[in-house]
Write a protein that holds these residues in place. Sequence first.
Motif, PDB file in Angstrom:
ATOM      1  N   LEU A   1       1.161  -3.376  -8.896  1.00 40.89           N
ATOM      2  CA  LEU A   1       0.649  -4.506  -8.134  1.00 40.89           C
ATOM      3  C   LEU A   1       0.107  -4.035  -6.784  1.00 40.89           C
ATOM      4  O   LEU A   1      -0.922  -4.535  -6.300  1.00 40.89           O
ATOM      5  N   LEU A   2       0.778  -3.066  -6.176  1.00 37.95           N
ATOM      6  CA  LEU A   2       0.313  -2.529  -4.900  1.00 37.95           C
ATOM      7  C   LEU A   2      -1.070  -1.900  -5.012  1.00 37.95           C
ATOM      8  O   LEU A   2      -1.872  -1.973  -4.085  1.00 37.95           O
ATOM      9  N   SER A   3      -1.328  -1.271  -6.153  1.00 32.04           N
ATOM     10  CA  SER A   3      -2.623  -0.616  -6.340  1.00 32.04           C
ATOM     11  C   SER A   3      -3.775  -1.608  -6.312  1.00 32.04           C
ATOM     12  O   SER A   3      -4.931  -1.218  -6.082  1.00 32.04           O
ATOM     13  N   TRP A   4      -3.479  -2.883  -6.540  1.00 33.07           N
ATOM     14  CA  TRP A   4      -4.497  -3.928  -6.443  1.00 33.07           C
ATOM     15  C   TRP A   4      -4.444  -4.630  -5.092  1.00 33.07           C
ATOM     16  O   TRP A   4      -5.474  -4.922  -4.493  1.00 33.07           O
ATOM     17  N   ILE A   5      -3.246  -4.907  -4.633  1.00 30.11           N
ATOM     18  CA  ILE A   5      -3.086  -5.679  -3.401  1.00 30.11           C
ATOM     19  C   ILE A   5      -3.612  -4.919  -2.186  1.00 30.11           C
ATOM     20  O   ILE A   5      -4.285  -5.494  -1.321  1.00 30.11           O
ATOM     21  N   LEU A   6      -3.339  -3.624  -2.103  1.00 34.51           N
ATOM     22  CA  LEU A   6      -3.729  -2.870  -0.911  1.00 34.51           C
ATOM     23  C   LEU A   6      -5.241  -2.842  -0.695  1.00 34.51           C
ATOM     24  O   LEU A   6      -5.714  -3.198   0.393  1.00 34.51           O
ATOM     25  N   PRO A   7      -6.037  -2.439  -1.693  1.00 30.56           N
ATOM     26  CA  PRO A   7      -7.492  -2.441  -1.446  1.00 30.56           C
ATOM     27  C   PRO A   7      -8.061  -3.836  -1.199  1.00 30.56           C
ATOM     28  O   PRO A   7      -8.957  -4.006  -0.366  1.00 30.56           O
ATOM     29  N   LEU A   8      -7.548  -4.835  -1.915  1.00 29.76           N
ATOM     30  CA  LEU A   8      -8.024  -6.202  -1.688  1.00 29.76           C
ATOM     31  C   LEU A   8      -7.667  -6.680  -0.284  1.00 29.76           C
ATOM     32  O   LEU A   8      -8.468  -7.364   0.370  1.00 29.76           O
ATOM     33  N   SER A   9      -6.475  -6.315   0.184  1.00 23.19           N
ATOM     34  CA  SER A   9      -6.065  -6.692   1.539  1.00 23.19           C
ATOM     35  C   SER A   9      -6.924  -5.992   2.588  1.00 23.19           C
ATOM     36  O   SER A   9      -7.287  -6.594   3.609  1.00 23.19           O
ATOM     37  N   ILE A  10      -7.236  -4.725   2.345  1.00 21.32           N
ATOM     38  CA  ILE A  10      -8.084  -3.987   3.281  1.00 21.32           C
ATOM     39  C   ILE A  10      -9.434  -4.670   3.429  1.00 21.32           C
ATOM     40  O   ILE A  10      -9.930  -4.886   4.542  1.00 21.32           O
TER      41      ILE A  10
ATOM     42  N   ALA B   1      -5.612  -7.830  12.370  1.00 24.58           N
ATOM     43  CA  ALA B   1      -6.843  -7.049  12.396  1.00 24.58           C
ATOM     44  C   ALA B   1      -6.586  -5.562  12.225  1.00 24.58           C
ATOM     45  O   ALA B   1      -7.494  -4.815  11.838  1.00 24.58           O
ATOM     46  N   ARG B   2      -5.365  -5.115  12.520  1.00 25.09           N
ATOM     47  CA  ARG B   2      -5.031  -3.695  12.413  1.00 25.09           C
ATOM     48  C   ARG B   2      -4.350  -3.346  11.092  1.00 25.09           C
ATOM     49  O   ARG B   2      -4.194  -2.164  10.769  1.00 25.09           O
ATOM     50  N   LEU B   3      -3.950  -4.344  10.343  1.00 23.85           N
ATOM     51  CA  LEU B   3      -3.300  -4.073   9.059  1.00 23.85           C
ATOM     52  C   LEU B   3      -4.173  -3.257   8.103  1.00 23.85           C
ATOM     53  O   LEU B   3      -3.635  -2.436   7.345  1.00 23.85           O
ATOM     54  N   PRO B   4      -5.510  -3.444   8.086  1.00 26.13           N
ATOM     55  CA  PRO B   4      -6.309  -2.591   7.201  1.00 26.13           C
ATOM     56  C   PRO B   4      -6.110  -1.098   7.438  1.00 26.13           C
ATOM     57  O   PRO B   4      -6.132  -0.313   6.489  1.00 26.13           O
ATOM     58  N   ALA B   5      -5.898  -0.686   8.690  1.00 30.77           N
ATOM     59  CA  ALA B   5      -5.660   0.726   8.978  1.00 30.77           C
ATOM     60  C   ALA B   5      -4.330   1.176   8.378  1.00 30.77           C
ATOM     61  O   ALA B   5      -4.243   2.236   7.739  1.00 30.77           O
ATOM     62  N   PHE B   6      -3.284   0.387   8.574  1.00 34.69           N
ATOM     63  CA  PHE B   6      -1.983   0.704   7.974  1.00 34.69           C
ATOM     64  C   PHE B   6      -2.094   0.757   6.452  1.00 34.69           C
ATOM     65  O   PHE B   6      -1.587   1.684   5.808  1.00 34.69           O
ATOM     66  N   PHE B   7      -2.740  -0.241   5.890  1.00 33.40           N
ATOM     67  CA  PHE B   7      -2.845  -0.327   4.430  1.00 33.40           C
ATOM     68  C   PHE B   7      -3.721   0.780   3.851  1.00 33.40           C
ATOM     69  O   PHE B   7      -3.507   1.204   2.712  1.00 33.40           O
ATOM     70  N   LEU B   8      -4.700   1.243   4.615  1.00 32.46           N
ATOM     71  CA  LEU B   8      -5.525   2.353   4.136  1.00 32.46           C
ATOM     72  C   LEU B   8      -4.676   3.600   3.961  1.00 32.46           C
ATOM     73  O   LEU B   8      -4.771   4.293   2.943  1.00 32.46           O
ATOM     74  N   GLY B   9      -3.835   3.882   4.961  1.00 33.11           N
ATOM     75  CA  GLY B   9      -2.930   5.019   4.842  1.00 33.11           C
ATOM     76  C   GLY B   9      -1.968   4.854   3.686  1.00 33.11           C
ATOM     77  O   GLY B   9      -1.690   5.801   2.947  1.00 33.11           O
ATOM     78  N   ALA B  10      -1.463   3.645   3.505  1.00 30.35           N
ATOM     79  CA  ALA B  10      -0.533   3.374   2.408  1.00 30.35           C
ATOM     80  C   ALA B  10      -1.215   3.527   1.051  1.00 30.35           C
ATOM     81  O   ALA B  10      -0.620   4.033   0.090  1.00 30.35           O
ATOM     82  N   TRP B  11      -2.452   3.101   0.961  1.00 28.84           N
ATOM     83  CA  TRP B  11      -3.208   3.212  -0.298  1.00 28.84           C
ATOM     84  C   TRP B  11      -3.436   4.677  -0.663  1.00 28.84           C
ATOM     85  O   TRP B  11      -3.296   5.064  -1.821  1.00 28.84           O
ATOM     86  N   VAL B  12      -3.747   5.476   0.347  1.00 28.60           N
ATOM     87  CA  VAL B  12      -3.902   6.914   0.105  1.00 28.60           C
ATOM     88  C   VAL B  12      -2.593   7.507  -0.404  1.00 28.60           C
ATOM     89  O   VAL B  12      -2.570   8.288  -1.359  1.00 28.60           O
ATOM     90  N   ALA B  13      -1.480   7.127   0.221  1.00 35.96           N
ATOM     91  CA  ALA B  13      -0.173   7.621  -0.220  1.00 35.96           C
ATOM     92  C   ALA B  13       0.109   7.216  -1.657  1.00 35.96           C
ATOM     93  O   ALA B  13       0.658   7.999  -2.442  1.00 35.96           O
ATOM     94  N   LEU B  14      -0.262   5.999  -2.004  1.00 34.70           N
ATOM     95  CA  LEU B  14      -0.036   5.508  -3.360  1.00 34.70           C
ATOM     96  C   LEU B  14      -0.892   6.268  -4.373  1.00 34.70           C
ATOM     97  O   LEU B  14      -0.413   6.633  -5.456  1.00 34.70           O
ATOM     98  N   LEU B  15      -2.135   6.548  -4.001  1.00 31.51           N
ATOM     99  CA  LEU B  15      -3.049   7.219  -4.916  1.00 31.51           C
ATOM    100  C   LEU B  15      -2.658   8.666  -5.183  1.00 31.51           C
ATOM    101  O   LEU B  15      -2.810   9.167  -6.293  1.00 31.51           O
ATOM    102  N   ILE B  16      -2.144   9.340  -4.168  1.00 31.37           N
ATOM    103  CA  ILE B  16      -1.818  10.759  -4.334  1.00 31.37           C
ATOM    104  C   ILE B  16      -0.340  10.981  -4.599  1.00 31.37           C
ATOM    105  O   ILE B  16       0.102  12.127  -4.712  1.00 31.37           O
TER     106      ILE B  16
END
Length: 227
Positions: free
Chosen positions: A162-171, A197-212
Motif C-alpha cells: 500500500l505504501l508503494s502506491w500511497i507515497l508517490p500519490l501523496s508526493i 508543503a514539506r511532506l513531499p520531501a520526507f515522502f520522497l526519501g521514504a519512497w526511495v528507501a522503499l524502492l531499494i
Amino acid sequence: MTFRPDIQGLRAIAVLAVIIFHLNPAWLPGGFIGVDIFLVISGFLISSILLHKKSKPEYKLLPTLSYFYSSRIKRIAPAYYTTLIVISVIAAVLFLPADFSIYRDGLKKAAYFNSNNYFANFGDYFAPANHEQPLLHTWSLALEIQFYLIAPFIFLLLPKRLLSWILPLSIISLTAYAEYQLRIAGNQQATYYSLVARLPAFFLGAWVALLIGKNNQLEGGVVKNYG
C-alpha cells in the motif's frame, strides 16, 4: 553498512548551500534548497529504520514505538535544549526588554517544536529584520519532529504494497497543493513553513528507501549511527 558516505556527502552539500545562501543570497539564490535535501535524507533514514524494525520476526508495535520515540528524544533533546539555554542567556544580556519579549515568545514555541507555525506569522523570512531572531532556524527541526510524530503510524501500520502506491500519490498531490498555495492563493509565507508543503520531501526519501529496501537492507550499525 555502518557508514554511508553518499548520505554524508549530501548532508555536506546541504549544509554548504544553506550557509552560502545566508552569507549572501546573491552567491547562491537557490541555496535554501539545502533544507529540502535534509528533509529527503530524514525521510529516507526514518522510514528505513521503521521498515527495518517492522521486518524483524520479533517485531511488536508498542515496543517499536517506544524505541523510536525514546531514540529521537535521546538524539535531539540534549543538544537542542542546551542550545536554547545558551542562546537565551545571551539574549537576556544583549537584548533590550522589548526585543527580549519577542524572543521569549519564539522560545516558547521552539521549546515544544512549534516554531515553524510561529514564524509563519512573523514578518517575512527574507526580511532584513529577521536576522535579529536567533531561533528562526529552529523551524526546520520543528518540521522534522512533527514528521517523527506521524511517521511510525504511516510506516508501521500500512503494508509495503500500500505504501508503494500511497507515497508517490501523496508526493504528487501535496506538491500540487503547495504550488496552488504559493502561486495562486498567494500564501507564500505560511506555505514555506508548512509541514503539509514539506511532506513531499520526507515522502520522497521514504519512497526511495522503499524502492531499494530489498537490495539495500540496513544493518544494525546504520540504525545505531543514523537513528
